[in-house]
Design a protein around this motif. Sequence first.
Motif, PDB file in Angstrom:
ATOM      1  N   VAL A   1      -0.114  -9.444  -5.505  1.00 46.72           N
ATOM      2  CA  VAL A   1       0.517  -9.141  -4.212  1.00 46.72           C
ATOM      3  C   VAL A   1       0.378  -7.653  -3.857  1.00 46.72           C
ATOM      4  CG1 VAL A   1       2.186 -11.009  -4.040  1.00 46.72           C
ATOM      5  CG2 VAL A   1       2.722  -9.061  -5.489  1.00 46.72           C
ATOM      6  N   PRO A   2      -0.840  -7.160  -3.761  1.00 46.59           N
ATOM      7  CA  PRO A   2      -0.976  -5.759  -3.349  1.00 46.59           C
ATOM      8  C   PRO A   2      -0.627  -5.599  -1.867  1.00 46.59           C
ATOM      9  CG  PRO A   2      -3.152  -6.771  -3.498  1.00 46.59           C
ATOM     10  CD  PRO A   2      -2.161  -7.809  -3.957  1.00 46.59           C
TER      11      PRO A   2
ATOM     12  N   ASP B   1      -0.430  -0.227  -2.534  1.00 41.84           N
ATOM     13  CA  ASP B   1      -1.809  -0.754  -2.541  1.00 41.84           C
ATOM     14  C   ASP B   1      -2.219  -1.372  -3.871  1.00 41.84           C
ATOM     15  OD1 ASP B   1      -2.410  -0.175   0.065  1.00 41.84           O
ATOM     16  OD2 ASP B   1      -2.927   1.897  -0.410  1.00 41.84           O
ATOM     17  N   LEU B   2      -1.576  -0.942  -4.955  1.00 44.86           N
ATOM     18  CA  LEU B   2      -1.922  -1.487  -6.269  1.00 44.86           C
ATOM     19  C   LEU B   2      -0.964  -2.592  -6.692  1.00 44.86           C
ATOM     20  CD1 LEU B   2      -2.892   1.724  -8.287  1.00 44.86           C
ATOM     21  CD2 LEU B   2      -4.357   0.178  -7.008  1.00 44.86           C
ATOM     22  N   GLY B   3      -0.058  -2.955  -5.805  1.00 47.58           N
ATOM     23  CA  GLY B   3       0.883  -4.040  -6.107  1.00 47.58           C
ATOM     24  C   GLY B   3       2.124  -3.571  -6.856  1.00 47.58           C
TER      25      GLY B   3
ATOM     26  N   ILE C   1      -8.718  -5.033  -5.334  1.00 47.67           N
ATOM     27  CA  ILE C   1      -7.522  -4.266  -4.984  1.00 47.67           C
ATOM     28  C   ILE C   1      -7.872  -2.831  -4.569  1.00 47.67           C
ATOM     29  CG2 ILE C   1      -5.329  -3.381  -5.863  1.00 47.67           C
ATOM     30  CD1 ILE C   1      -5.222  -5.919  -7.622  1.00 47.67           C
ATOM     31  N   ALA C   2      -8.589  -2.113  -5.434  1.00 46.92           N
ATOM     32  CA  ALA C   2      -8.862  -0.698  -5.121  1.00 46.92           C
ATOM     33  C   ALA C   2      -9.735  -0.583  -3.872  1.00 46.92           C
ATOM     34  CB  ALA C   2      -9.533  -0.025  -6.304  1.00 46.92           C
TER      35      ALA C   2
ATOM     36  N   ASP D   1     -15.118   3.718   5.111  1.00 49.70           N
ATOM     37  CA  ASP D   1     -14.618   3.228   3.822  1.00 49.70           C
ATOM     38  C   ASP D   1     -13.763   1.979   4.035  1.00 49.70           C
ATOM     39  OD1 ASP D   1     -12.101   4.026   4.536  1.00 49.70           O
ATOM     40  OD2 ASP D   1     -12.106   5.848   3.361  1.00 49.70           O
ATOM     41  N   ALA D   2     -13.323   1.411   2.928  1.00 52.00           N
ATOM     42  CA  ALA D   2     -12.675   0.098   2.999  1.00 52.00           C
ATOM     43  C   ALA D   2     -11.421   0.107   3.871  1.00 52.00           C
ATOM     44  CB  ALA D   2     -12.335  -0.372   1.592  1.00 52.00           C
ATOM     45  N   GLU D   3     -10.639   1.187   3.795  1.00 55.61           N
ATOM     46  CA  GLU D   3      -9.391   1.215   4.563  1.00 55.61           C
ATOM     47  C   GLU D   3      -9.662   1.297   6.056  1.00 55.61           C
ATOM     48  OE1 GLU D   3      -6.909   4.242   2.929  1.00 55.61           O
ATOM     49  OE2 GLU D   3      -6.208   2.924   1.338  1.00 55.61           O
TER      50      GLU D   3
END
Lengths: 268, 543
Positions: free
Chosen positions: A37-38, A52-54, B310-311, B244-246
């Motif tokens: 769940v980030p 962002d890293l949950g 995630i990152a 970038d991704a964001e």
Amino acid sequence: MKWARSIAIVFLVLISTACLLADFVAPASYARQFRDVPAAAPSHQHLLGTDDLGRDRFSRVLYGTRVSLLLAPAAALFSTLLAAVVGGIAGFGGGWLQRCVMAATDLFLSLPWLFLLITVRALLPLNVSPQVSVMITFTLLGCLGWAGAARVICADARALSQSDFILLARASGSSGFRLLWRHLMPNLKPVLYAQFWISVPVFILTEANLGILGLGVAEPLPSWGSLLRELESFSTISPQAWQFVPLLLFIATVSSFHLVLTKEELAA
Amino acid sequence: MRKRIANVVLLIFVALLASGALAQSGGELRFCLRSEPKTLNPLLMSDDSSETIRYLTGGVLMRVNRLTQELEPELATSWKVADAGKTITFKLRDNLRFSDGTTFSADDVAYTVQQLMDPALHSPTGDAFRSGEGKVQTQLLSKNRIAITFPAPIAGLDKLFDQVAIMSAKSPQKEMAVLGPYFVAENKAGAYLILKRNSNYWKHDAAGRALPYIDSIRLDIQQNRDIEMLRLVRGEIDFINSVDAEYFDKVMSENPSMGHDAGASLDAEFMWFNQVPGSPLPSYKKTWFTSTNFRRAISEAINREDLSRIAFRGRARPAVGPISPANKFWFNSKLQPHPFDQKSALQRLSLDGFHLQNGVLRDREGHAVEFSVITNSGNKYRERMATMIQQDLTGIGIKLNVVTLDFPSLIERMTRTFDYEGCLLGLVNNELDPNSQMNVWLSSAENHQWNPSQKTPATAWEAEIDKLMRAQASTLNSAKRKEFVDKVQQIAWDQEPFIYLVNKNALSAVSPALHNAHPVVLRPQVYWNIDQLSLGAEVARNR
């Protein structure tokens, strides 16, 4: 403005209590990554959602506040004491001693603070835990933040050392350390208090600046600096109101530190 | 009969439409450069902004098609590499003119090559051609044929000409006279550049219409990415070449048709351990870092899927090795990313005497396994990856300390004092040819980061890589070169001196008003087919 001062004190007490009890209040470890769940919205499990890293944002706010709120006053106390010693001795001694110390202080003030911090931090050993790294960061802040306060204290100490009560104390046989410790220092208290309270938000802001540059407290330990990095660019700001909680807390706390000063202390 | 004619007309219309011939012409294309171009001399360009100008204005003998990754003729209609890669002969197109009207001939190619290789000029583009001591020789075989001989063989010689913009030997405008689709018409230092359509540009579309379609290009200097993004959303600029991704997510949330994800790029993010024998690390840590089992175990303990998901918000792929899967020809497709398997990692570690004790991994002598990884501050993605790896490694009892440093301090530790344990960085790769990685993989190279500038290879596998890299650089046979490079990739996969983490995706944002844009993974992602791009009728009319 008495009421504002009271509110500020109550707020600071409440927030300090909450973060001191973080171990009991926080629903999760500040470091634990809930990778399923980030960047999640608030829920039962995560009151302020996740980053962002949950990681649970509520827990991180509590622990981050603890780091900033405990260590910034500690650094402020350290730098105020340093400033008191340097400024007090220079002001009390007067003459060439004052000129030399103040010249050194001016030189120190002219140094680019942020770059100096970045350089000193880069020279430190790498293999330190986040807890040690946060202590180092704030110790550095304390060591580098005394100069401005020392100037103010020196001017005050100079004025006091030429006052009638000091003349009377000298005439009564007081000299040296006793004169400094028993007569001068107690009268410098208001200015020392003021310098302390002014330094606290300055150090909080400096740590936040370092954190935004990615040079503050080491991961995964949170601080206000690292929490505010979530809002560093347009791309990362979303319409999720809960993202702004650390910012609001930060503004409220820094403002409270200014509001707790009395008129006399502000004048000092 | 009438129906037949109508069908033929319809067919022609569809064919023209498909070829882009009916694309809206005219108007001004607008986008941003992140910094001012340092130079407009195409031979001295090395920064991104200058390279953009070179791509838009320079005419080259041949061009790597960014979509197919194949070399295609441009100013040269054909070429031949001979003399084991020392000589290349070009046959040039006839009747071409520079933007100022001066004629193009083999003299111009000879002049450009002499300038390129002039040691006094210090051309960064020319560095790739400096294969050995001695002078480069140009021989004019006819008005439109030229042979160029270099002092020593150069592998992938023909592809290097993709970067060489031909300059006029006779034009009074010197390097401002160009053979590309546009020429620099105005340069307001620090603010903007205006490029105008080169009416002497030689290309035509299938319908015989002169290219490019767009009349002019305005390049605004804009460092602030947030402002660039706002300008795109407002329709003030037409694309952002690389986001970038964001930012990409932001674009997708604003207008999903604007976002283009071309898949894994050539860029890689990786970490490595310091294996320099003279570094100030304790000897037991040097033993860890030089152990293949240790490096492989760390690699297996890292969840690359999570790093990508995630990152990088799903805008990256788990990396395999030094060559990205985006590199169609050179990638060794037999290799797969190392799987996330902490059990296997612990088994590997046990082979070297590591063991878990109360949840803490200890080596044979009882030292708790703890090390630091440095990365550059301000790079959110690397900081996130480091933090995620930190949690992954706790799963096998390792304590990782993440340290972010300002870039000069990081470089100082990496290249001078060697006072670091692990490092997490990335490599921006513009080149498809593995020769561009010679300065990383040769053990004697300065950029052989884990143990640079070795007098003799420290390990047998490094000696093997040296041999293979030199072998691929000295043969012209592509299949043979591929075979050598595949072996290098296999060794890098087995030994993991660099623990490859992810390949970021090539992301761009393009306004729907820009037609014929097909973003790709190679730079320049969006405007690689600049002469084919066109603007929507309304936008073209208003600019």
